[in-house]
Design an enzyme around this catalytic site. Structure first.
Site, PDB file in Angstrom:
ATOM      1  N   THR A   1      13.621  -4.351 -14.458  1.00  0.00           N
ATOM      2  CA  THR A   1      12.986  -5.497 -13.789  1.00  0.00           C
ATOM      3  C   THR A   1      13.454  -5.705 -12.351  1.00  0.00           C
ATOM      4  O   THR A   1      12.924  -6.543 -11.637  1.00  0.00           O
ATOM      5  CB  THR A   1      13.265  -6.789 -14.569  1.00  0.00           C
TER       6      THR A   1
ATOM      7  N   THR B   1      17.026 -13.209 -21.707  1.00  0.00           N
ATOM      8  CA  THR B   1      17.671 -12.808 -22.962  1.00  0.00           C
ATOM      9  C   THR B   1      18.150 -14.032 -23.729  1.00  0.00           C
ATOM     10  O   THR B   1      18.017 -14.108 -24.960  1.00  0.00           O
ATOM     11  CB  THR B   1      18.837 -11.834 -22.671  1.00  0.00           C
TER      12      THR B   1
ATOM     13  N   GLU C   1     -15.949 -37.078 -23.365  1.00  0.00           N
ATOM     14  CA  GLU C   1     -17.023 -37.747 -24.101  1.00  0.00           C
ATOM     15  C   GLU C   1     -17.725 -38.788 -23.216  1.00  0.00           C
ATOM     16  O   GLU C   1     -18.939 -38.981 -23.305  1.00  0.00           O
ATOM     17  CB  GLU C   1     -16.480 -38.469 -25.340  1.00  0.00           C
TER      18      GLU C   1
ATOM     19  N   ALA D   1      17.151 -10.919 -16.379  1.00  0.00           N
ATOM     20  CA  ALA D   1      17.475 -10.540 -17.757  1.00  0.00           C
ATOM     21  C   ALA D   1      18.422 -11.543 -18.422  1.00  0.00           C
ATOM     22  O   ALA D   1      18.311 -11.795 -19.625  1.00  0.00           O
ATOM     23  CB  ALA D   1      18.101  -9.152 -17.762  1.00  0.00           C
TER      24      ALA D   1
ATOM     25  N   ALA E   1       8.038  -8.742 -15.565  1.00  0.00           N
ATOM     26  CA  ALA E   1       7.347  -7.619 -14.924  1.00  0.00           C
ATOM     27  C   ALA E   1       8.329  -6.458 -14.930  1.00  0.00           C
ATOM     28  O   ALA E   1       9.432  -6.581 -14.415  1.00  0.00           O
ATOM     29  CB  ALA E   1       6.955  -7.987 -13.495  1.00  0.00           C
TER      30      ALA E   1
ATOM     31  N   THR F   1      18.191 -15.592  -9.872  1.00  0.00           N
ATOM     32  CA  THR F   1      16.892 -15.200  -9.320  1.00  0.00           C
ATOM     33  C   THR F   1      16.635 -15.925  -8.004  1.00  0.00           C
ATOM     34  O   THR F   1      16.142 -15.346  -7.032  1.00  0.00           O
ATOM     35  CB  THR F   1      15.767 -15.472 -10.346  1.00  0.00           C
TER      36      THR F   1
HETATM   37  N1  LIG Z   1      10.791  -8.511 -12.883  1.00  0.00           N
HETATM   38  C1  LIG Z   1      10.749  -9.770 -13.203  1.00  0.00           C
HETATM   39  O1  LIG Z   1       9.852 -10.235 -13.935  1.00  0.00           O
HETATM   40  C2  LIG Z   1      11.794 -10.685 -12.658  1.00  0.00           C
HETATM   41  C3  LIG Z   1      11.617 -12.064 -12.779  1.00  0.00           C
HETATM   42  C4  LIG Z   1      12.608 -12.880 -12.284  1.00  0.00           C
HETATM   43  C5  LIG Z   1      13.744 -12.308 -11.699  1.00  0.00           C
HETATM   44  N2  LIG Z   1      13.854 -10.990 -11.569  1.00  0.00           N
HETATM   45  C6  LIG Z   1      15.046 -10.385 -10.936  1.00  0.00           C
HETATM   46  O2  LIG Z   1      16.166 -10.657 -11.761  1.00  0.00           O
HETATM   47  C7  LIG Z   1      17.344 -10.633 -10.963  1.00  0.00           C
HETATM   48  C8  LIG Z   1      18.243 -11.767 -11.387  1.00  0.00           C
HETATM   49  O3  LIG Z   1      18.560 -11.601 -12.756  1.00  0.00           O
HETATM   50  P1  LIG Z   1      19.808 -12.262 -13.453  1.00  0.00           P
HETATM   51  O4  LIG Z   1      19.775 -11.844 -14.861  1.00  0.00           O
HETATM   52  O5  LIG Z   1      21.009 -11.952 -12.632  1.00  0.00           O
HETATM   53  O6  LIG Z   1      19.548 -13.803 -13.235  1.00  0.00           O
HETATM   54  P2  LIG Z   1      18.752 -15.000 -13.966  1.00  0.00           P
HETATM   55  O7  LIG Z   1      18.529 -14.687 -15.378  1.00  0.00           O
HETATM   56  O8  LIG Z   1      17.588 -15.365 -13.140  1.00  0.00           O
HETATM   57  O9  LIG Z   1      19.834 -16.156 -13.804  1.00  0.00           O
HETATM   58  C9  LIG Z   1      20.998 -16.050 -14.559  1.00  0.00           C
HETATM   59  C10 LIG Z   1      21.870 -17.264 -14.342  1.00  0.00           C
HETATM   60  O10 LIG Z   1      21.255 -18.428 -14.864  1.00  0.00           O
HETATM   61  C11 LIG Z   1      22.289 -19.367 -15.145  1.00  0.00           C
HETATM   62  N3  LIG Z   1      22.080 -20.035 -16.429  1.00  0.00           N
HETATM   63  C12 LIG Z   1      21.965 -21.370 -16.594  1.00  0.00           C
HETATM   64  N4  LIG Z   1      21.814 -21.689 -17.875  1.00  0.00           N
HETATM   65  C13 LIG Z   1      21.842 -20.551 -18.562  1.00  0.00           C
HETATM   66  C14 LIG Z   1      21.752 -20.249 -19.935  1.00  0.00           C
HETATM   67  N5  LIG Z   1      21.594 -21.196 -20.864  1.00  0.00           N
HETATM   68  N6  LIG Z   1      21.848 -18.961 -20.317  1.00  0.00           N
HETATM   69  C15 LIG Z   1      21.997 -17.992 -19.395  1.00  0.00           C
HETATM   70  N7  LIG Z   1      22.074 -18.214 -18.057  1.00  0.00           N
HETATM   71  C16 LIG Z   1      22.016 -19.491 -17.645  1.00  0.00           C
HETATM   72  C17 LIG Z   1      23.596 -18.572 -15.164  1.00  0.00           C
HETATM   73  O11 LIG Z   1      24.325 -18.926 -14.008  1.00  0.00           O
HETATM   74  P3  LIG Z   1      25.366 -20.158 -14.095  1.00  0.00           P
HETATM   75  O12 LIG Z   1      26.311 -19.797 -15.197  1.00  0.00           O
HETATM   76  O13 LIG Z   1      25.954 -20.199 -12.751  1.00  0.00           O
HETATM   77  O14 LIG Z   1      24.546 -21.342 -14.431  1.00  0.00           O
HETATM   78  C18 LIG Z   1      23.165 -17.131 -15.086  1.00  0.00           C
HETATM   79  O15 LIG Z   1      24.074 -16.304 -14.415  1.00  0.00           O
HETATM   80  C19 LIG Z   1      16.859 -10.754  -9.529  1.00  0.00           C
HETATM   81  O16 LIG Z   1      17.099  -9.516  -8.912  1.00  0.00           O
HETATM   82  C20 LIG Z   1      15.380 -11.009  -9.629  1.00  0.00           C
HETATM   83  O17 LIG Z   1      14.674 -10.393  -8.582  1.00  0.00           O
HETATM   84  C21 LIG Z   1      12.903 -10.151 -12.039  1.00  0.00           C
END
Ligand SMILES: NC(=O)c1ccc[n+]([C@@H]2O[C@H](COP(=O)([O-])OP(=O)(O)OC[C@H]3O[C@@H](n4cnc5c(N)ncnc54)[C@H](OP(=O)(O)O)[C@@H]3O)[C@@H](O)[C@H]2O)c1
Length: 367
Positions: A170, A303, A61, A299, A163, A205
């Site tokens: 993913t 999730t 404004e 995931a 993605a 990640t």
């Molecule tokens: N396509 C896409 O859009 C995309 C995007 C991002 C990543 N990615 C891929 O995803 C893969 C990784 O996936 P991911 O499922 O293993 O890992 P993530 O979801 O990135 O990380 C999971 C970790 O986060 C921590 N965390 C902390 N607080 C949490 C909570 N409240 N609930 C759940 N987890 C929690 C946990 O480790 P702690 O228990 O040690 O804390 C858990 O193991 C990689 O390969 C990456 O390249 C793809």
């Protein structure tokens, strides 16, 4: 409705659209402040316009009134958000509009900020100014989804980006995920990062991708240093983030939720104690003025956000490819009954190169 009244509503909408377009010019630089645009119209002519460019700088404004000068007397001001009523870093705009002599103010969105909430409109009405609220409200609301939600509820607006391939994967089983989508989709992600106060990811990640999650390139922005970069928040409950991770190259914009680590504190990283996701989101909003959150995780964390019903909007990029059943799924909950499904409602579908982007909001309908 009379033709005259219809014409006046139409021209109100045209001027408000211009104010909305102006507001959008600040979309990457105003946070934590909202995006606001203003135009001042006298006898059908534009005499002043402006937008809020950055926190600490004048509100929309003020720029519009400065440009209009004496011509503001007897004019109509169109503002995308209710004019402020409080002394912050700048004096209240509602009083400024009264002093400028406008006789009518048209507002798109009321401001739920407790410091404003109807008080801006009241100041104008008390001064005898004709006020209308609600013209192009839905569109103006889109400009400030996070700010408006946070002011009304204390919680930020959470977008979850995924993605995936056509079969909903993913990443490969090894964690390899570069690249599922093409350059246009990846470029689009930069926009959502840039309007966010924080990008949240999971430690897995960061370990898999050594990602930085900052904004490197934006359509329509030549100088990336003019934007306010989002913070990056790594959820790392076991303290596994390596000190040489790329994300720590700019440690002052990194936040970590995990056990306290002195070496991270020494780098200037802000640390949060381990807490439920909902509490963390509330802390970000109420204590750190972070109103727009982008979750870019694998995931596991995605999730968790979905199952705890913390996602306001999903931004899903789908690439025309199959990655096969050993690749990682985008969602790893286990459901037995159709009644357990999480259903979404499509609000936008856009093709980006070879990929498509779906914008989805949780469906209120039960299946
Ligand atoms: N396509 C896409 O859009 C995309 C995007 C991002 C990543 N990615 C891929 O995803 C893969 C990784 O996936 P991911 O499922 O293993 O890992 P993530 O979801 O990135 O990380 C999971 C970790 O986060 C921590 N965390 C902390 N607080 C949490 C909570 N409240 N609930 C759940 N987890 C929690 C946990 O480790 P702690 O228990 O040690 O804390 C858990 O193991 C990689 O390969 C990456 O390249 C793809």
């Amino acid at each position: 409705m009379s033709e005259l009244k219809q014409d006046s509503i139409q021209s109100d909408q045209v001027w408000m659209q211009r104010a909305i377009a102006l507001a959008r010019l600040g979309q990457y630089s105003t946070k934590p402040n909202p995006n606001v645009g203003c135009v001042i119209i006298k006898e059908g002519q534009l005499v002043g316009e402006g937008f809020h460019p950055k926190a600490g700088q004048p509100h929309a404004e003020v720029f519009a009134m400065r440009q209009a000068g004496e011509q503001a007397k007897g004019a109509t001001a169109y503002v995308t958000l209710e004019p402020c009523a409080h002394y912050g870093r700048t004096p209240p705009c509602a009083k400024g509009l009264v002093a400028a002599g406008v006789t009518k103010v048209i507002v798109a969105c009321p401001d739920p900020n407790p410091l404003v909430a109807g008080k801006g409109v009241q100041i104008l009405k008390d001064a005898g100014i004709d006020v209308e609220v609600g013209i192009c409200q839905a569109e103006a609301h889109q400009l400030n989804q996070g700010f408006l939600k946070a002011m009304a509820s204390g919680m930020p607006y959470v977008r979850l980006k995924v993605a995936s391939s056509l079969d909903g994967r993913t990443a490969m089983a090894s964690g390899e995920s570069k690249w599922i989508t093409g350059t246009e989709a990846r470029q689009d992600v930069q926009h959502w990062r840039a309007i966010s106060g924080v990008v949240i990811t999971g430690i897995e990640t960061v370990l898999a991708d050594d990602c930085q999650l900052n904004v490197r390139q934006l359509k329509g922005v030549d100088d990336i240093s003019t934007i306010v970069q989002p913070k990056r928040l790594v959820l790392d409950r076991q303290g596994r983030l390596a000190l040489n991770a790329k994300i720590l190259q700019q440690p002052e914009t990194v936040m970590v939720m995990g056990p306290f680590r002195q070496e991270l504190a020494d780098l200037g990283v802000l640390q949060f104690e381990v807490q439920p996701l909902k509490d963390l989101l509330q802390t970000l909003s109420t204590q750190h003025q972070i109103y727009d959150v982008l979750v870019e995780a694998g995931a596991t964390l995605s999730t968790a956000f979905l199952q705890q019903q913390l996602v306001d909007e999903m931004i899903s990029y789908v690439a025309p490819t199959f990655l096969g059943q050993t690749a990682r799924a985008m969602f790893n909950a286990e459901f037995d009954r159709m009644a357990e499904q999480l259903r979404f409602k499509l609000i936008d579908l856009t093709q980006l190169g070879e990929d498509v982007r779906l914008r989805l909001i949780p469906s209120q309908e039960t299946v």
